[in-house]
Design an enzyme around this catalytic site. Structure first.
Site: not given
Ligand code: E4P
Length: 217
Positions: A83
């Site tokens: 990522k």
């Molecule tokens: C995506 O890969 C992120 O880990 C996640 O969806 C972030 O979510 P949040 O905005 O609730 O922290």
């Protein structure tokens, strides 16, 4: 539609995986912090639970170091998706890492323009953050729809991974638009089973069954 579980909680992942509800997992530095575990150790364990892509996020901000971190994370297991953030350096890292055969999830996407760049850089997944756009009074679902339309116009193969999912409605709206994947916290995925009329109907059936005096077992 694929379901990814947005957590580093191995017990929650295991429960959903046993039900066939975890096609993959997404983690991020905040979720690793919440797990209280070592990133390499917990990510390895997660990769052993689910067969699908497990996103593990780099923390460097310059492309060369992101690439090094990405290569290290990719060594954890064959189902790692590295990522990287949607920055110019992140796009460079994406291009290099996908060129080496790794899956790459370009995260922190907040505009259609950014999503076009992720596709051009060969991303396996792009992660538009729905909830965080809603948080600032924009409509996160509009972004999912815009990216779907653009990717379909040009046949981009990057998968739209709707992220920052906060509610059951987010999941169903993303599904209606045609997001390829939704990543949601375990609680949201489990909440999808809940409906007050189901509870009410079940209570009536059980009360009537009691009155029959019968038993199935
Ligand atoms: C995506 O890969 C992120 O880990 C996640 O969806 C972030 O979510 P949040 O905005 O609730 O922290």
């Amino acid at each position: 539609m694929k379901f990814f579980v947005d957590t580093a909680d191995v017990d929650a992942i295991r429960e959903l995986a046993e039900l066939g509800m975890a096609d993959g997992v997404t983690t991020n530095p905040s979720l690793i912090l919440k797990s209280g575990r070592d990133i390499l150790e917990v990510t390895r364990e997660i990769c052993g639970i689910v067969e699908g892509p497990v996103s593990a996020e780099v923390v460097a901000t310059a492309a060369p170091k992101m690439i090094e971190e990405g290569r290290k994370l990719a060594q954890i297991a064959p189902n790692i998706a590295v990522k990287v953030p949607l920055t110019w350096d992140g796009l460079k890292a994406c291009k290099t890492l996908t060129g080496e055969g790794h899956m790459v999830n370009v995260t922190l996407c907040f505009s259609a323009a950014q999503a076009i760049l992720a596709a051009k850089a060969g991303a396996t997944f792009v992660s538009p953050f729905v909830g965080r756009l809603d948080d600032i009074n924009l409509d996160g679902m509009d972004l999912i729809a815009d990216i779907r339309a653009i990717y379909d116009n040009y046949g981009f193969e990057t998968q739209i991974l709707a992220a920052s999912i906060r509610s059951v409605n987010h999941v169903t709206e993303a599904a209606k638009i045609g997001a390829d994947v939704v990543t949601a916290p375990p609680g949201v995925l489990k909440q999808m089973a809940a409906h007050p009329l189901t509870d009410k109907g079940l209570a009536t059936f059980l009360a009537d069954w009691e009155k029959t005096g019968q038993k199935i077992l």
